[in-house]
Write a protein that holds these residues in place. Structure first.
Motif, PDB file in Angstrom:
ATOM      1  N   TRP A 196      12.675  31.985  29.097  1.00 20.96           N
ATOM      2  CA  TRP A 196      13.702  32.966  28.750  1.00 20.96           C
ATOM      3  C   TRP A 196      13.162  33.960  27.733  1.00 20.96           C
ATOM      4  O   TRP A 196      13.332  35.164  27.860  1.00 20.96           O
ATOM      5  CB  TRP A 196      14.952  32.258  28.211  1.00 20.96           C
ATOM      6  N   HIS A 197      12.460  33.475  26.733  1.00 23.07           N
ATOM      7  CA  HIS A 197      11.944  34.361  25.686  1.00 23.07           C
ATOM      8  C   HIS A 197      10.748  35.184  26.149  1.00 23.07           C
ATOM      9  O   HIS A 197      10.462  36.232  25.563  1.00 23.07           O
ATOM     10  CB  HIS A 197      11.611  33.566  24.420  1.00 23.07           C
ATOM     11  N   ARG A 198      10.047  34.755  27.186  1.00 21.63           N
ATOM     12  CA  ARG A 198       8.905  35.510  27.711  1.00 21.63           C
ATOM     13  C   ARG A 198       9.298  36.540  28.767  1.00 21.63           C
ATOM     14  O   ARG A 198       8.457  37.286  29.235  1.00 21.63           O
ATOM     15  CB  ARG A 198       7.883  34.557  28.340  1.00 21.63           C
ATOM     16  N   ARG A 199      10.551  36.577  29.155  1.00 26.59           N
ATOM     17  CA  ARG A 199      10.955  37.467  30.242  1.00 26.59           C
ATOM     18  C   ARG A 199      10.536  38.901  29.916  1.00 26.59           C
ATOM     19  O   ARG A 199      10.511  39.316  28.760  1.00 26.59           O
ATOM     20  CB  ARG A 199      12.455  37.374  30.485  1.00 26.59           C
ATOM     21  N   THR A 200      10.203  39.627  30.944  1.00 25.89           N
ATOM     22  CA  THR A 200       9.774  41.015  30.749  1.00 25.89           C
ATOM     23  C   THR A 200      10.855  42.001  31.159  1.00 25.89           C
ATOM     24  O   THR A 200      10.892  43.116  30.659  1.00 25.89           O
ATOM     25  CB  THR A 200       8.496  41.305  31.555  1.00 25.89           C
ATOM     26  N   ALA A 201      11.732  41.596  32.074  1.00 21.40           N
ATOM     27  CA  ALA A 201      12.811  42.491  32.490  1.00 21.40           C
ATOM     28  C   ALA A 201      13.945  42.435  31.469  1.00 21.40           C
ATOM     29  O   ALA A 201      14.391  41.350  31.100  1.00 21.40           O
ATOM     30  CB  ALA A 201      13.333  42.089  33.869  1.00 21.40           C
ATOM     31  N   PRO A 202      14.417  43.588  31.004  1.00 16.87           N
ATOM     32  CA  PRO A 202      15.528  43.573  30.053  1.00 16.87           C
ATOM     33  C   PRO A 202      16.819  43.112  30.737  1.00 16.87           C
ATOM     34  O   PRO A 202      17.105  43.492  31.856  1.00 16.87           O
ATOM     35  CB  PRO A 202      15.631  45.029  29.593  1.00 16.87           C
ATOM     36  N   SER A 230      21.291  38.934  27.206  1.00 21.96           N
ATOM     37  CA  SER A 230      20.682  38.741  25.877  1.00 21.96           C
ATOM     38  C   SER A 230      21.748  38.624  24.806  1.00 21.96           C
ATOM     39  O   SER A 230      21.619  37.838  23.869  1.00 21.96           O
ATOM     40  CB  SER A 230      19.733  39.890  25.552  1.00 21.96           C
TER      41      SER A 230
END
Length: 182
Positions: free
Chosen positions: A114-120, A125
């Protein structure tokens, strides 16, 4: 008390993904399950048999009437155990501790992803949360907290608005309560 076979079956990484998928999506055809999870049908079938033997999944009625397809579903929601439940069997206690370790790795891995996701995901959030606290409690009080949190999650799930189905995504909620030192 959980059976050690159920605990160890679910905490194999592939079987955990299969079990979680079936818990979220309900009755699913085996080829769709393999496609969605990126596994070979034969591998999924093997793991489904292992989960069935452990009593955590079951075959579901064929929705298509084709009878050439195999449908499955989770036969229960969630597992709860402690390695101490198996103190009379050192071998089972070891398996339960290893399953606890695998479970924590799964939890932390999902949080890291979850914290590494790249798509906003601005809405998600803002909705995501982290809760922690330190407090004093007896073992009985900690068990009571576990029961209250389990009931709170069940009540919350039962109260979800069925009209909002299209807005939903799978979520993962976890909490751990254990003795600690500051």
């Amino acid at each position: 008390m959980e059976r050690i076979e159920a605990i160890t079956a679910v905490h194999h990484p592939v079987r955990r993904r299969i079990y979680d998928y079936l818990s979220l999506h309900g009755d699913t055809q085996v080829t769709m399950l393999a496609r969605e999870l990126g596994f070979q049908v034969g591998s999924v079938s093997h793991h489904l048999r292992m989960l069935k033997r452990a009593g955590v999944v079951e075959q579901a009625p064929d929705r298509t009437g084709d009878r050439r397809t195999s449908w499955w579903r989770a036969s229960r929601q969630g597992l709860s155990w402690s390695a101490d439940d198996f103190s009379d069997s050192p071998a089972d206690a070891l398996l339960a501790r290893e399953a606890e370790r695998a479970n924590v790795e799964t939890h932390v891995g999902r949080l890291r992803a979850w914290h590494r996701r790249t798509a906003p995901l601005p809405q998600w959030s803002r909705a995501a949360f982290s809760i922690d606290t330190v407090a004093w409690a007896t073992p009985d009080e900690l068990e009571s907290l576990s029961a209250a949190m389990t009931e709170a999650l069940r009540t919350w799930q039962a109260g979800l608005d069925p009209e909002r189905e299209a807005d939903r995504r799978p979520i993962f909620v976890f909490a751990h309560g254990f003795p600690t030192a500051p």
